[in-house]
Design a protein around this motif. Structure first.
Motif, PDB file in Angstrom:
ATOM      1  N   ASN A 127       0.827  -1.204   0.000  1.00 42.61           N
ATOM      2  CA  ASN A 127       0.000   0.000   0.000  1.00 42.61           C
ATOM      3  C   ASN A 127       0.863   1.257   0.000  1.00 42.61           C
ATOM      4  O   ASN A 127       0.523   2.250  -0.650  1.00 42.61           O
ATOM      5  CB  ASN A 127      -0.938   0.005   1.206  1.00 42.61           C
ATOM      6  CG  ASN A 127      -1.950  -1.114   1.141  1.00 42.61           C
ATOM      7  OD1 ASN A 127      -2.265  -1.610   0.072  1.00 42.61           O
ATOM      8  ND2 ASN A 127      -2.442  -1.518   2.291  1.00 42.61           N
TER       9      ASN A 127
ATOM     10  N   ILE B 221       2.245   1.593  -3.596  1.00 44.61           N
ATOM     11  CA  ILE B 221       1.201   2.064  -4.512  1.00 44.61           C
ATOM     12  C   ILE B 221       0.917   3.544  -4.269  1.00 44.61           C
ATOM     13  O   ILE B 221       0.781   4.323  -5.216  1.00 44.61           O
ATOM     14  CB  ILE B 221      -0.068   1.205  -4.364  1.00 44.61           C
ATOM     15  CG1 ILE B 221       0.174  -0.183  -4.936  1.00 44.61           C
ATOM     16  CG2 ILE B 221      -1.264   1.862  -5.039  1.00 44.61           C
ATOM     17  CD1 ILE B 221      -0.930  -1.170  -4.668  1.00 44.61           C
TER      18      ILE B 221
ATOM     19  N   GLN C  30       3.666   5.540  -5.820  1.00 44.00           N
ATOM     20  CA  GLN C  30       3.565   5.610  -7.270  1.00 44.00           C
ATOM     21  C   GLN C  30       2.470   6.572  -7.709  1.00 44.00           C
ATOM     22  O   GLN C  30       2.632   7.304  -8.689  1.00 44.00           O
ATOM     23  CB  GLN C  30       3.332   4.217  -7.855  1.00 44.00           C
ATOM     24  CG  GLN C  30       4.553   3.345  -7.766  1.00 44.00           C
ATOM     25  CD  GLN C  30       4.378   2.014  -8.473  1.00 44.00           C
ATOM     26  OE1 GLN C  30       3.397   1.779  -9.168  1.00 44.00           O
ATOM     27  NE2 GLN C  30       5.353   1.141  -8.303  1.00 44.00           N
TER      28      GLN C  30
ATOM     29  N   LEU D 247      -1.608  -0.608 -11.060  1.00 45.12           N
ATOM     30  CA  LEU D 247      -1.664  -0.493  -9.604  1.00 45.12           C
ATOM     31  C   LEU D 247      -2.699  -1.435  -8.990  1.00 45.12           C
ATOM     32  O   LEU D 247      -2.498  -1.949  -7.893  1.00 45.12           O
ATOM     33  CB  LEU D 247      -1.932   0.950  -9.195  1.00 45.12           C
ATOM     34  CG  LEU D 247      -0.820   1.939  -9.537  1.00 45.12           C
ATOM     35  CD1 LEU D 247      -1.177   3.330  -9.059  1.00 45.12           C
ATOM     36  CD2 LEU D 247       0.508   1.495  -8.983  1.00 45.12           C
ATOM     37  N   TYR D 248      -3.800  -1.672  -9.696  1.00 41.23           N
ATOM     38  CA  TYR D 248      -4.787  -2.635  -9.219  1.00 41.23           C
ATOM     39  C   TYR D 248      -4.191  -4.041  -9.182  1.00 41.23           C
ATOM     40  O   TYR D 248      -4.388  -4.785  -8.216  1.00 41.23           O
ATOM     41  CB  TYR D 248      -6.027  -2.592 -10.107  1.00 41.23           C
ATOM     42  CG  TYR D 248      -7.120  -3.531  -9.667  1.00 41.23           C
ATOM     43  CD1 TYR D 248      -7.774  -3.349  -8.453  1.00 41.23           C
ATOM     44  CD2 TYR D 248      -7.498  -4.605 -10.454  1.00 41.23           C
ATOM     45  CE1 TYR D 248      -8.775  -4.214  -8.040  1.00 41.23           C
ATOM     46  CE2 TYR D 248      -8.486  -5.466 -10.061  1.00 41.23           C
ATOM     47  CZ  TYR D 248      -9.123  -5.277  -8.857  1.00 41.23           C
ATOM     48  OH  TYR D 248     -10.107  -6.146  -8.447  1.00 41.23           O
TER      49      TYR D 248
ATOM     50  N   TYR E 236      -0.946  -4.727  -8.906  1.00 39.75           N
ATOM     51  CA  TYR E 236       0.004  -4.718  -7.790  1.00 39.75           C
ATOM     52  C   TYR E 236      -0.721  -4.910  -6.465  1.00 39.75           C
ATOM     53  O   TYR E 236      -0.259  -5.634  -5.589  1.00 39.75           O
ATOM     54  CB  TYR E 236       0.774  -3.409  -7.730  1.00 39.75           C
ATOM     55  CG  TYR E 236       1.871  -3.242  -8.746  1.00 39.75           C
ATOM     56  CD1 TYR E 236       2.284  -4.281  -9.556  1.00 39.75           C
ATOM     57  CD2 TYR E 236       2.511  -2.021  -8.890  1.00 39.75           C
ATOM     58  CE1 TYR E 236       3.272  -4.115 -10.487  1.00 39.75           C
ATOM     59  CE2 TYR E 236       3.518  -1.847  -9.816  1.00 39.75           C
ATOM     60  CZ  TYR E 236       3.896  -2.893 -10.619  1.00 39.75           C
ATOM     61  OH  TYR E 236       4.880  -2.729 -11.526  1.00 39.75           O
ATOM     62  N   TYR E 237      -1.848  -4.233  -6.312  1.00 42.12           N
ATOM     63  CA  TYR E 237      -2.607  -4.333  -5.058  1.00 42.12           C
ATOM     64  C   TYR E 237      -3.112  -5.761  -4.842  1.00 42.12           C
ATOM     65  O   TYR E 237      -2.984  -6.297  -3.741  1.00 42.12           O
ATOM     66  CB  TYR E 237      -3.773  -3.351  -5.072  1.00 42.12           C
ATOM     67  CG  TYR E 237      -4.627  -3.427  -3.837  1.00 42.12           C
ATOM     68  CD1 TYR E 237      -4.199  -2.860  -2.645  1.00 42.12           C
ATOM     69  CD2 TYR E 237      -5.851  -4.080  -3.860  1.00 42.12           C
ATOM     70  CE1 TYR E 237      -4.967  -2.952  -1.502  1.00 42.12           C
ATOM     71  CE2 TYR E 237      -6.631  -4.171  -2.731  1.00 42.12           C
ATOM     72  CZ  TYR E 237      -6.192  -3.600  -1.550  1.00 42.12           C
ATOM     73  OH  TYR E 237      -6.947  -3.695  -0.425  1.00 42.12           O
TER      74      TYR E 237
END
Length: 112
Positions: free
Chosen positions: A21, A24, A27, A79-80, A82-83
């Motif tokens: 988190n 992210i 970024q 990013l989704y 990565y999350y």
């Protein structure tokens, strides 16, 4: 008892909880700064050997905050992803083991 468990018992208090988190968020922050303030900020954050030898040590840590995509849709999808992956790994392995995994990846990128 394997070596990672021994490391976790000894250094487990130094791990960063919710590391994915934070990455992210960093970024998103760098992307927003690139978009609205300074479009060349990733040049100052990227990993460069000549800049490292010139004394810019922060580049060893800040290169992970550079977004991989420049388009808004690509950024959201990246990013989704990565999350989803990062949260799953962190919940499965635990905070310390995920921190070690990410640190080994950073070290590999630095050495390469």
């Amino acid at each position: 008892m394997n070596w990672i468990t021994k490391l976790e018992r000894k250094y487990g208090r130094f791990c960063i909880p919710n590391l994915i988190n934070i990455l992210i968020g960093g970024q998103i922050l760098v992307y927003a700064i690139e978009l609205f303030v300074n479009q060349y900020i990733s040049f100052y954050l990227s990993l460069s050997r000549s800049a490292l030898f010139a004394g810019q040590i922060w580049r060893l840590f800040t290169f992970v905050f550079i977004p991989q995509s420049t388009s808004p849709l690509g950024l959201v999808l990246t990013l989704y992803f990565y999350y989803l992956i990062g949260n799953t790994l962190e919940n499965t392995w635990g905070d310390f083991q995920f921190n070690v995994y990410y640190l080994c990846g950073m070290l590999g990128a630095i050495l390469a």
